[in-house]
Design an enzyme around this catalytic site. Structure first.
Site, PDB file in Angstrom:
ATOM      1  N   ARG A 281      91.027  26.039  -5.492  1.00 11.94           N
ATOM      2  CA  ARG A 281      91.687  26.649  -6.871  1.00 11.94           C
ATOM      3  C   ARG A 281      93.039  27.048  -6.313  1.00 11.94           C
ATOM      4  NH1 ARG A 281      91.095  31.320  -8.112  1.00 11.94           N
ATOM      5  NH2 ARG A 281      88.736  31.472  -8.031  1.00 11.94           N
TER       6      ARG A 281
ATOM      7  N   TYR B 210     105.181  18.358 -29.707  1.00 12.55           N
ATOM      8  CA  TYR B 210     103.808  17.399 -29.654  1.00 12.55           C
ATOM      9  C   TYR B 210     102.755  18.627 -30.458  1.00 12.55           C
ATOM     10  CZ  TYR B 210      99.589  16.026 -27.432  1.00 12.55           C
ATOM     11  OH  TYR B 210      98.274  15.754 -27.167  1.00 12.55           O
TER      12      TYR B 210
ATOM     13  N   ASP C  20     110.039  20.051 -22.082  1.00 10.53           N
ATOM     14  CA  ASP C  20     108.734  18.829 -22.154  1.00 10.53           C
ATOM     15  C   ASP C  20     109.086  17.501 -21.900  1.00 10.53           C
ATOM     16  OD1 ASP C  20     106.694  17.304 -22.516  1.00 10.53           O
ATOM     17  OD2 ASP C  20     105.740  18.247 -23.988  1.00 10.53           O
TER      18      ASP C  20
ATOM     19  N   LYS D 162     100.724  10.560 -19.322  1.00 12.88           N
ATOM     20  CA  LYS D 162     101.397   9.688 -19.918  1.00 12.88           C
ATOM     21  C   LYS D 162     102.072   8.555 -18.647  1.00 12.88           C
ATOM     22  CE  LYS D 162      99.877  11.716 -23.417  1.00 12.88           C
ATOM     23  NZ  LYS D 162     100.602  12.877 -23.968  1.00 12.88           N
TER      24      LYS D 162
HETATM   25  C1  LIG Z   1     100.298  14.283 -24.543  1.00 15.01           C
HETATM   26  C2  LIG Z   1     101.410  15.198 -24.513  1.00 15.01           C
HETATM   27  C3  LIG Z   1     101.144  16.580 -24.371  1.00 15.01           C
HETATM   28  C4  LIG Z   1      99.645  17.194 -24.100  1.00 15.01           C
HETATM   29  O1  LIG Z   1      99.358  16.785 -22.797  1.00 15.01           O
HETATM   30  P1  LIG Z   1      97.572  16.437 -22.135  1.00 15.01           P
HETATM   31  O2  LIG Z   1      97.812  15.881 -20.916  1.00 15.01           O
HETATM   32  O3  LIG Z   1      97.221  15.568 -23.430  1.00 15.01           O
HETATM   33  O4  LIG Z   1      97.063  17.657 -22.354  1.00 15.01           O
HETATM   34  C5  LIG Z   1     102.223  17.451 -24.399  1.00 15.01           C
HETATM   35  N1  LIG Z   1     103.564  17.197 -24.689  1.00 15.01           N
HETATM   36  C6  LIG Z   1     103.597  15.874 -24.795  1.00 15.01           C
HETATM   37  C7  LIG Z   1     105.201  15.247 -25.474  1.00 15.01           C
HETATM   38  C8  LIG Z   1     102.614  14.859 -24.918  1.00 15.01           C
HETATM   39  O5  LIG Z   1     102.914  13.569 -25.218  1.00 15.01           O
END
Ligand SMILES: *Cc1c(COP(=O)(O)O)cnc(C)c1O
Length: 381
Positions: free
Chosen positions: A46, A98, A170, A195
């Protein structure tokens, strides 16, 4: 080192014992210690793990960050960032972030006493106007999802710097290949590595990068204390994804541009939203602050809900699925799928209508992708 060299080499020296050129998966929870109170750099997974460390070092270098911390998902990364703040602190967030981000702010962290204001960040003045003495963080997504609106990271960073407010971006939609927010004045950059960074739709993860020492220290403490860490195998898969990130992003961008140009000319398509098109309102800004326009294209079809559903069910290469950023092309219907939890009036205000479809353009051969879209548009009738 340039981007594509860093993605293959940083944190990835051949393994000492065997010379293995790929960082091994250190699938262990704990580490034998030679003596009480002495260890060889790791005590418990961890807290730290060699595979995760290699991945964190590599992705930090790609964002021009000093440090990176990997989490079990994008949401785990965002949630851990929120624990850096305390009851009474005020956070300014983009108004179409998001859906999961809005949900965790509104349904969880609000109840812990964090106060959120949602503003349209495409106008930096609105961010400045929302600032209060207790504002501690501005949380930004650019481009937004699914409207692909562009915000000026430099201008918003200037608002924050004047007032000692952290700026978190983000950067999921652009990836560090196309945009590096820390270079533009942000204090933290976060990704859902599920992604583009993982890139193969086979692993969920999140990361936060920073070159602010005090933020880094707090994140490191919170990563271990909260415990929402990325496991060794997931770190290994994501590190493997990083190796081809530059190659993939280049092709995603070329394919998305070609798809956008094809769709602009098609009579069954009413509107095409892609920051790479010269008539996109954020086109010039994205050219200045980034190195590409990404692989996401949103369209409004010249049809009704039934027609849009028909289109979504008719593509063969574009799989109908949530998520984005993988090598395979995906499409989805935001009003019914990813943005169903957004209230109907807000959806209407944002422009997420029944005929609105979001495409994640993959890296398949462009001619095949265009043929697929062409036959599906023909199916609308
Ligand atoms: C998918 C996504 C998230 C969340 O991420 P997870 O890996 O699904 O928890 C946050 N911000 C954006 C822009 C995303 O496309």
């Amino acid at each position: 080192m340039r981007f594509n060299t860093k993605s293959i080499h940083v944190g990835q020296e051949p393994e000492e014992k065997t010379g293995a050129v790929v960082v091994p998966i250190f699938q262990t929870s704990t580490y034998a210690q030679p003596e009480v109170g002495q260890h060889k750099g790791h005590e418990y997974t961890r807290t730290s793990n060699p595979t995760r460390d290699a991945y964190q070092e590599c992705i930090a270098s790609l964002e021009n960050a000093e440090e990176a911390y990997a989490f079990g998902s994008g949401m785990a990364a965002i949630s851990t960032i929120m624990t850096l703040f305390k009851a009474g602190d005020h956070i300014i967030s983009g108004d179409d972030v998001y859906g999961g981000t809005f949900r965790v702010f509104d349904k969880i962290f609000k109840d812990f006493g964090l106060d959120f204001t949602y503003v349209d960040t495409t106008d930096p003045k609105r961010v400045a106007e929302a600032v209060r003495p207790e504002t501690k963080l501005v949380w930004l997504e650019t481009p937004t999802n699914p409207m692909l609106k562009i915000s000026d990271i430099r201008a918003i960073a200037a608002v924050c710097q004047d007032k000692d407010i952290f700026l978190g971006v983000d950067n999921t939609f652009m990836s560090p290949f196309n945009q590096r927010p820390l270079d533009l004045g942000a204090d933290m950059v976060m990704h859902s590595t599920t992604k583009y960074i993982g890139g193969h739709s086979d692993v969920v993860g999140g990361v936060v990068c920073t070159n602010n020492k005090s933020v880094g220290e707090k994140l490191k403490f919170a990563q271990n204390a909260m415990g929402a860490v990325m496991g060794p195998f997931d770190a290994w898969l994501t590190l493997r994804g990083l190796k081809t990130l530059g190659l993939r992003m280049e092709r995603h961008g070329q394919n998305a541009m070609a798809v956008a140009k094809f769709l602009v000319e098609h009579p069954a398509v009413e509107e095409v939203i892609y920051p790479g098109l010269p008539d996109h309102p954020g086109h010039e800004l994205q050219k200045q602050q980034g190195h590409g326009f990404g692989g996401m294209v949103s369209i409004r079809l010249a049809t009704d809900l039934a027609g849009a559903k028909k289109f979504c069910a008719s593509t063969k290469l574009f799989f109908l699925a949530e998520s984005l950023g993988g090598v395979e092309s995906l499409l989805e219907h935001p009003a019914i799928m990813t943005h169903a939890s957004v209230p109907e009036d807000v959806r209407a205000e944002l422009g997420i209508s029944d005929s609105f479809v979001r495409l994640s353009v993959g890296v398949e051969h462009i001619d095949d992708l265009i043929s697929d879209l062409e036959q599906a548009l023909g199916a609308i009738g």
